[in-house]
Design a protein around this motif. Structure first.
Motif, PDB file in Angstrom:
ATOM      1  N   LEU A  36      -2.855   1.015  15.248  1.00  0.00           N
ATOM      2  CA  LEU A  36      -3.379   0.734  13.915  1.00  0.00           C
ATOM      3  C   LEU A  36      -3.075   1.925  13.023  1.00  0.00           C
ATOM      4  CD1 LEU A  36      -6.877  -0.832  14.655  1.00  0.00           C
ATOM      5  CD2 LEU A  36      -4.775  -1.986  14.008  1.00  0.00           C
TER       6      LEU A  36
ATOM      7  N   GLU B 240      -3.604   2.413   7.107  1.00  0.00           N
ATOM      8  CA  GLU B 240      -3.583   1.253   6.208  1.00  0.00           C
ATOM      9  C   GLU B 240      -4.173   0.017   6.896  1.00  0.00           C
ATOM     10  OE1 GLU B 240      -3.215   0.752   3.216  1.00  0.00           O
ATOM     11  OE2 GLU B 240      -3.078  -1.437   3.210  1.00  0.00           O
ATOM     12  N   ASP B 241      -3.819  -0.187   8.158  1.00  0.00           N
ATOM     13  CA  ASP B 241      -4.404  -1.300   8.907  1.00  0.00           C
ATOM     14  C   ASP B 241      -5.912  -1.164   8.954  1.00  0.00           C
ATOM     15  OD1 ASP B 241      -2.039  -2.654   9.697  1.00  0.00           O
ATOM     16  OD2 ASP B 241      -1.675  -1.118  11.214  1.00  0.00           O
TER      17      ASP B 241
ATOM     18  N   GLU C 245      -7.438  -2.103   5.747  1.00  0.00           N
ATOM     19  CA  GLU C 245      -7.457  -3.560   5.561  1.00  0.00           C
ATOM     20  C   GLU C 245      -8.615  -4.179   6.326  1.00  0.00           C
ATOM     21  OE1 GLU C 245      -4.041  -5.846   6.474  1.00  0.00           O
ATOM     22  OE2 GLU C 245      -2.854  -5.083   4.795  1.00  0.00           O
TER      23      GLU C 245
END
Lengths: 224, 224
Positions: free
Chosen positions: A75, A78-79, A82
């Motif tokens: 991950l 940014e993941d 999100e």
DNA sequence: GCGTAATTTAATGTATACGTTATCCCATAC
DNA sequence: GTATGGGATAACGTATACATTAAATTACGC
């Protein structure tokens, strides 16, 4: 010889085993694993392994890359962002729904208990048990919302960020503020204050998101 | 003989075929289908069928019931409600994120186009093409939000309620109001009004939810 | 030495074989 | 008629076989 029961089929067993291996780090994020290797490791043929990896892929825990093996997903910050944005939104919704539920004190007891557990864990500075109680709190919150879709999604996402959370658990300050927020949320739900519950939990999650992302950037952790 | 490419593997083909068969109603909601039957129907062995059904189960389109075949899931009014509540929340979030994106007119062109398409479809009273444009609108909205998790979840849920929406398409009044809402949302996004966009879309979805649930109850449709 | 073609290797996708066992059907007992 | 038990059936879970082909390796020409 083989178990036919859905609960104990080799496929089901493979799903659970591989999940555990991922969470424990035995199958580290970013590493690749051939079907054969997994099959041998779990003492079964490739067939259940294939079915299991397809399911885990659908759950977002790994990626099937033909001829390169399955890759345990990493991950990025940014993941993480999100996922936290979605978790924030859905858990706030859950908090609102829980408040709307007009639950009695008795029904809210497990929720209160998890708050108390967190408070006492905090006093002993026991981060592990605090984290366990925190997870119970969030699970209970979502359960009270009474929407199985919210429960499924948050559970799935929590699985995905489990490693990151464990990693940062000992890097972040003792979650004193976090606990105050939990208690405030409990109060709001208890008095049926839907809007208040939403807002409190939203801020709570936003704080958690910022703290996590902040630490990851600080540590220069691009992937986890 | 066989295609090895991930895109055209029999498993992938089975996933897509079965999905289509479900959406088209050839595999009706609530019906059971043995692995053998599906295998024969799609001219392949049980192996890819099994992998495909496991994936589709994870996506919430069917349920694997050993020895009874896979059951195409039905949706109760309650399920529909759960899904719409989540869609409302996540798409509103998406609308806010899209507004925050400060997109230029040029970048918002596809979104505007879908609004225009809906308006013209409405004038011809062409419900089918209106629905297609509506879907483009929602897809584009979520795309602009730039959060792949939101996109994945909403896409999945839209799949799940696709049948219900198709069913009610001709039962509900022409969506005049719905169109005004789309246009208002577009304006809010264009001027970067995050809160406004959220609120407008939230109300839009709430209306859609109430209309749908209302129709289902009116028609006495317990499952779909 | 380096780039390209031929060859080998091995991981995968799929079909098939087969053992297990849930389910159905029927015979028998009551 | 109903209930119980035994046997047949067939759907499933899993292992295995095998063809295909991507990837690695080698051979070769320059």
């Amino acid at each position: 010889m083989q178990e036919n029961d859905r609960q104990t089929s080799r496929t089901q067993l493979a799903v659970e085993s591989i999940r555990s291996l991922i969470f424990s780090g035995d199958l580290a994020a970013g590493t690749d694993h051939l079907e054969n290797e997994l099959a041998e490791r779990l003492s079964m043929s490739r067939t259940p392994i294939r079915e299991a990896t397809r399911v885990l892929e659908a759950q977002g825990l790994l990626e099937v890359r033909p001829r390169k093996g399955v890759r345990i997903l990493t991950l990025s910050a940014e993941d993480m962002n999100e996922i936290y944005v979605v978790l924030t939104e859905l858990e706030s919704l859950a908090a609102g729904l829980a408040a709307r539920g007009k639950y009695s004190k008795a029904q809210l007891k497990p929720l209160l208990q998890s708050v108390l557990d967190m408070e006492s864990s905090l006093q002993c500075k026991d981060r592990e048990s605090w984290a366990a109680a925190d997870e119970r709190f969030h699970d209970e919150l979502v359960r009270l919302a009474g929407n199985s879709r919210i429960a499924a999604i948050t559970s799935n996402f929590n699985d995905q960020v489990r490693r990151a959370r464990a990693f940062t658990l000992h890097l972040r300050p003792l979650p004193v503020k976090s606990n105050e927020e939990h208690r405030a949320l409990f109060e709001a739900i208890a008095r049926g204050d839907e809007k208040g519950a939403r807002k409190i939990h939203w801020r709570h999650r936003e704080n958690a998101r910022k703290t996590l992302i902040g630490i990851l950037e600080e540590v220069g952790m691009k992937h986890l």
